[in-house]
Design a protein around this motif. Sequence first.
Motif, PDB file in Angstrom:
ATOM      1  N   LEU A 143       1.684  -0.305  -3.564  1.00 55.29           N
ATOM      2  CA  LEU A 143       3.024  -0.834  -3.353  1.00 55.29           C
ATOM      3  C   LEU A 143       3.583  -1.346  -4.675  1.00 55.29           C
ATOM      4  O   LEU A 143       3.008  -2.267  -5.287  1.00 55.29           O
ATOM      5  N   VAL A 165       5.647  -3.629  -7.086  1.00 57.33           N
ATOM      6  CA  VAL A 165       6.066  -5.029  -6.966  1.00 57.33           C
ATOM      7  C   VAL A 165       7.437  -5.167  -7.594  1.00 57.33           C
ATOM      8  O   VAL A 165       7.616  -4.911  -8.788  1.00 57.33           O
ATOM      9  N   GLY A 201       6.326  -9.534  -3.354  1.00 51.91           N
ATOM     10  CA  GLY A 201       5.313  -8.754  -4.053  1.00 51.91           C
ATOM     11  C   GLY A 201       4.549  -9.582  -5.066  1.00 51.91           C
ATOM     12  O   GLY A 201       3.317  -9.454  -5.193  1.00 51.91           O
ATOM     13  N   PRO A 236      -3.398  -7.231   0.849  1.00 52.74           N
ATOM     14  CA  PRO A 236      -3.506  -7.019  -0.594  1.00 52.74           C
ATOM     15  C   PRO A 236      -4.944  -7.204  -1.069  1.00 52.74           C
ATOM     16  O   PRO A 236      -5.541  -8.273  -0.876  1.00 52.74           O
ATOM     17  N   ALA A 247      -4.643  -5.655  -7.564  1.00 52.67           N
ATOM     18  CA  ALA A 247      -3.320  -5.760  -8.181  1.00 52.67           C
ATOM     19  C   ALA A 247      -3.463  -5.652  -9.689  1.00 52.67           C
ATOM     20  O   ALA A 247      -4.522  -5.955 -10.262  1.00 52.67           O
TER      21      ALA A 247
END
Length: 269
Positions: free
Chosen positions: A128, A130, A135, A180, A183
Amino acid sequence: MDRDTTLARYDRQLRRDARPDGPGVRVEHTGPVVRQTGPAHAWNGVLWSGLDGLDAAAVDAVVTDQIHHYTQHDLPFEWKAYGHDAPADLPQRLLAAGFAPDGEETLMAAETGRLDLDVVLPDGVELLPVTDEAGVRMVVEVHDRAFGGDSSRMGRHLLDRLAADPDTVAAVVALADGEPVSAARLDLVPGTDFAGLYGGGTVEGWRGRGLYRALVAHRTRLAAAHGHRYVHVDAAPTSRPILHRLGFTTLTTTTPYVYTPAGDVRSVS
């Protein structure tokens, strides 16, 4: 990739000719030093120091000047020292001046057009981009879980950058069934050959399943699309073997030496 040529370009473009990495931040050239100063939640520190040829007293005076600059603003800061920086005893001089070393990392780089980017995500995982506060909150959550500590300052700086100049930064979160779990961030520096890979973190339970490689590949594709020839990363010992297998070359080492004003317990991220 020629190591010495690439390292010289890195030093020139990202250190000596550094530019601010966010709103409210300024890069200053003062004597032999290039430093960045900004809000408390930004990265503050010394990027470059041309100290070669100075005697010991002159080096110590330059170090003292930087301490004075940041402490008068009540800012903790980093002196980002590289393995090839002069003088050779700079780390010892920083320690004597009250700096504390963080963990040594390895500066690695790769040509975006030469990396194997054919990486498959695990089943049930999606990436995904951000772009907003929601986000960024997920990025902070992942980093808190993956690295420990409080990543809120990093999150605030990322949100500032996305709002002010989204063409210079990109972030991505890996979601596993909506949760999540990994990242990372990509710093894009217009007008340079380089884009930086930062903050690649994966929560426990999802490590060893290819998410780090997938985020490296995803960000490298973005860097190439923006015209950057190289991607670089300050690699932790756990990341270095993965990056070597992907095709990254070791350029040098880098160690952040952190100076914290008396009574200030904030960390520099």
